[in-house]
Structure formats: C-alpha cells, structure tokens
Design an enzyme around this catalytic site. Sequence first.
Site, PDB file in Angstrom:
ATOM      1  N   ASP A  21       0.760  -1.274   0.137  1.00 44.27           N
ATOM      2  CA  ASP A  21       0.066   0.099   0.087  1.00 44.27           C
ATOM      3  C   ASP A  21       0.696   1.373   0.172  1.00 44.27           C
ATOM      4  O   ASP A  21       1.903   1.481   0.775  1.00 44.27           O
ATOM      5  CB  ASP A  21      -0.842   0.047   1.178  1.00 44.27           C
ATOM      6  CG  ASP A  21      -2.093   0.943   1.288  1.00 44.27           C
ATOM      7  OD1 ASP A  21      -2.933   1.052   0.293  1.00 44.27           O
ATOM      8  OD2 ASP A  21      -1.979   1.821   2.188  1.00 44.27           O
ATOM      9  N   GLU A  27       1.788  -0.517  -4.976  1.00 45.84           N
ATOM     10  CA  GLU A  27       0.700   0.357  -5.300  1.00 45.84           C
ATOM     11  C   GLU A  27       1.452   1.749  -5.164  1.00 45.84           C
ATOM     12  O   GLU A  27       1.793   2.469  -4.379  1.00 45.84           O
ATOM     13  CB  GLU A  27      -0.482   0.466  -4.408  1.00 45.84           C
ATOM     14  CG  GLU A  27      -1.527   1.418  -4.610  1.00 45.84           C
ATOM     15  CD  GLU A  27      -2.012   2.337  -3.532  1.00 45.84           C
ATOM     16  OE1 GLU A  27      -3.189   2.751  -3.974  1.00 45.84           O
ATOM     17  OE2 GLU A  27      -1.632   2.465  -2.515  1.00 45.84           O
TER      18      GLU A  27
HETATM   19  C1  NOJ Z   1      -4.525   3.169  -0.965  1.00 49.80           C
HETATM   20  C2  NOJ Z   1      -5.779   1.977  -0.728  1.00 49.80           C
HETATM   21  O1  NOJ Z   1      -5.874   1.240  -1.909  1.00 49.80           O
HETATM   22  C3  NOJ Z   1      -6.532   2.750  -0.389  1.00 49.80           C
HETATM   23  O2  NOJ Z   1      -7.817   1.971  -0.022  1.00 49.80           O
HETATM   24  C4  NOJ Z   1      -6.315   3.526   1.141  1.00 49.80           C
HETATM   25  O3  NOJ Z   1      -7.351   4.285   1.348  1.00 49.80           O
HETATM   26  C5  NOJ Z   1      -5.155   4.220   0.999  1.00 49.80           C
HETATM   27  N1  NOJ Z   1      -4.080   3.418   0.312  1.00 49.80           N
HETATM   28  C6  NOJ Z   1      -4.611   4.466   2.483  1.00 49.80           C
HETATM   29  O4  NOJ Z   1      -4.053   3.144   2.994  1.00 49.80           O
END
Ligand code: NOJ
Length: 556
Positions: free
Chosen positions: A214, A281
């Site tokens: 993440d 990500e």
């Molecule tokens: C990316 C995640 O996919 C999202 O759902 C989340 O709110 C943020 N990161 C913070 O962790």
Amino acid sequence: MNLPTHTTIASAAGNWWRNAVIYQIYPRSFADADGDGIGDLPGILSRMEYLAALGVDALWLSPFYRSPQTDAGYDVSDYRDVDPLFGTLDDFDRLLQAAHARDLRIIVDLVPNHTSDEHAWFRAALASPPGSVERARYMFRDGRGADGSEPPNNWQSVFGGGAWSRAEGDRQWYLHLFDRKQPDLDWNNPEVRTEFESVLRFWLDRGVDGFRVDVAHGLIKAAGLPDWAGETSMVDGAPAQDASDGVNRGPMWDQDNVHAIYRDWRRILDSYPGDRMMVAEAWVRPQSRLARYVRPDEMNQAFNFDYLLARWNAPMLRTIIDASLAAAAEVGAPATWVTSNHDTVRITSRLGLSHPGIRPKGISAADEQPDEALGLRRARALAMLTLALPGSAYIYQGEELGLPEDTTMPATFRQDPAFRRTGGREIGRDGCRVPLPWVAGAPSLGFGPGAATWLPQPEGFAGYAVDRQEGAPDSTLELYHALLRLRREHGLGRGAVRWQASPDQVLVFDNGPVRVVVNLGTDDVDLPPGTPIASSLALPGEGRLPGNGAAWLSVP
Ligand code: NOJ
Ligand code: MG
C-alpha cells in the site's frame, strides 16, 4: 499455531507472477458467512470453487487485519492478527490451504506507510513525551508560530483537510497523509524497518505467496518536510499519455531513498522457497520512474495506473501499452494491466460516461449517470484487450460480472473517510465497494445468510448475480471464463504484442497464435483475416465487427 501442511505451490516454470492473472478480493464485500452483513474469510472459503473455476492464478486480499475500520481496514492496529469481523488466524490458514490445494496463490495487503491510531505503538507515542523513542516511530513535529498552533507545514491529506493533527493538550503535531486515525510511520527509524521485516516474515512463514504494498511510493518523505503548493493526491484524472507529466512529485511521494526498503524486503522474500512476490501500489509517473520500483532486486510488479486512467481512445491506449511494455522491459519486469480496484469508479460505469474513461473520483446521483448498457459493452471489449496483453493482469471482484458502480447511494450510507473529510465534496469510493450479488432471488442477493449488507445493494444488481450468469452463454462471467481459458491455452501472458495496420479507432495486434481486434469507434469495421475464437458481442457475420466490440481470431 495451526500451520497448514502444504504452505507453498511448487513453481513449475518459475516466476509464476510474470504472466499471472490476479483476482482482487475486497473481503468486506465478497461473501459473508456469519450473516453480519460484512464479508469475511469463511465467506471467501465458501466460494473457493467459484474462484478456482474462474481460471485465475492468484487472489489478492485487501486488508483483514485487526483494525478500527476507519478506512475499511487500511488502518491496521495489529499486523499479526485477523480482525474478528473477518474471522480468525485459523480461518486464514484454512483459506490459504484451500487456495493452494487448487493451485491458487494468495497475496496479502501490507500497509506500511501508516498504522491505526489505535495501534499499540501510537498509543504509547501519545502517552510519551516529545523526543521519546515512542514518538520517534511516527512523524511528530512541533508546530509553527509563536505558540506552535500552526501545523509544521502546509501539506494536505489525500482524503481532504490538513495532513497534521494533534491530540488534545499535546504540543506536538503528527503527520497523516490520510485520515487523522492513520498516523504516518517514520521510515528513517530502524525500529520501524525491523518491525515490518518481522511482519513480512510472519505472513511468509504462514505461506503467503506475496504482498501488495500500500502507498509504496509514500514511505519516505523529503528531508525537512518542505512546504508543497500542489495538491496531495494519489490519483490524477489527467490524460495519461503525456509521459513528461510528473504528477505527484511532491515531497511526500517517490523519494529516492524508498527503494532501499524494497531491496531489503526482496532479500527476505527470496530467502523463502516458492517464488514469493511483491506488487507496488505506486501512483508514479512517468513509466520510467515507476519502473524503478521493479528493478531486478526490488519489487516484482507495480500496478500500471496509466492503463487504468486511459480514456476510451485507440491511439492513447496504444501509446500507453507501448510505453508500459518498453519501461517494464528496460528493467526485466513484467508489465501489469489493471482497469479498476476498490479505490476507483468501476470501469463499466466510467466507460458509460459521455467522456468515456475519464476518471471521476466517485459518481453521485447529482452527477451525469453512466449509460449502463454502453458501459458494459465497452468494458467487455476492454477485457478482451487487457487479457490478451503479455504480462500480468488484475481483475477487481465483480469486474467478471460486468458490475457497475452504485451511483445513487444515499449519503447516509457512505463510509469513505474521503467523503466525510471533504464534507461530501468528494463522493468517495463506496460505490465500487458494494457487496457482490451471488443469487438473484435470495436475501442480500446471496451475499450472506442475512438480509443486511454493510452498504446497500442497488436493485439493478440482481441482474448481475452469479447464478444468472453461470452457464448463460452471452454473460460477462462466461466471457471471462472463455478468455481466461484461451489466455492460458495460448500462453498470451508470456507472449508479445505485434501491432498490425488498422483504422484510427481500431486496435489490431497479434500475440502468438491469437489476433486481437478492438473497435473503439461506433461504426462497424471489417475484421482482418482469421477465424473468430471469442468475441465481446455477437458477430453479425460477413466479417464485420460492430463498434465498441472486440474479437479474438486465430492468426491465419
Ligand atoms: C491505498 C488503498 O488502496 C486505499 O484504499 C487506502 O485508503 C489508502 N491507500 C490508504 O491506506
Ligand atoms: Mg461477516
């Protein structure tokens, strides 16, 4: 601890992730076993046959760890336990074993940028004085101004509002790029690194096949935390074809020192048997910057968000595909293809807007409503493009059903912190997170034994239910079954793209024995030579392909 007996799948040809199709499960909304209206791990287990029959290679599970659920689990209070909402560690072990028994790999979500404010570390930090080792794990700073009542810098939260908060009576502020209940960790602190290496090992020991990381581009902030005039945003709606467009290069994103962390992690993953992987990500542009995350000693994959943000436009898609393949090849990594996830408006609905593919941050009843039939028609054609590309493809749960966004959800049900923090200016992500429809006539559309669901299911969802689609030859689910089978049979994930001449709004390429034709225009076009083996809509004959349609042919 009750460890499964078969914790790894033997890797036949090695590097399974290079061409894997990975299915994203959003546990709250996949299937509910205990009837509380929230999906859970036993719910996923109960649908294992469905997942195995789909023909994907791996499942990525969004967070199911202990969490106050302020950001639907992306606010973790204990990285080594399952939240009671979702089940127990034993449930996880059972799920992993059942998946592995069907040759399905399991990727779990790792949330290293921030913890929950209810994590033991943050509680200890608040209870300890400025300058303490407890505070040094997070980004505590003194405020500006004579009395320190101004935040340390001008950064904004991705979810709206300021990025700094302070506990009542506290003279220091702490940074949170997301909600105030998600304090950012200080990744320059070796203790933070050691802790997360231990968390990685905890899940690797249990047998997971990898991690989705993440906010992978956010862990390190520029020294001195300089002010930033730009917006703090993860996602940018601008057309993605301008490769020089360096969005998100604020001091909180994509800092060079972040890569050392992933090199350390890669060494740990590689020390385990069974070819474990990490996917970043990272909302980073241009592609050459993104490729730095997938150099040979770092992560294995990074989500290709340029592809996700592409418009319904043939030249733009072709440019992005070429740039993605080239950037990945430069570092020896596979390209990835993703068209939606739990943070973006469902692809079917984006493609049904009058500017198809534009990326709104949520759609409300007051906004333009997508043309559902047109969006679905295009989404099916896009799936035929995505699943024909070499590399690794992602499917967000419900995409295989052609499920649309819920664009009419009343505000009272909305739970996304972005909705709350912007006072509703940003409609948020709840519309893509609605529980899946399994059985058209059943309470909660078969999502669980009860009638309740944590977000309401719109009426139209019944028509998309799995039981309506299974075995129905024209259904989107059966289209996915066919495409995934053909992709595997013809080794498309290991292939290459060879573009063929085509009219302006048409994409034609060969990948091995398969010729892929996608008509992004509205008029019928001639199909190139070849025998159709799959199509997104009924072909009218006479070698024609209707607008917003796609076909796979066998190369003559
Ligand atoms: C990316 C995640 O996919 C999202 O759902 C989340 O709110 C943020 N990161 C913070 O962790
Ligand atoms: Mg439940």
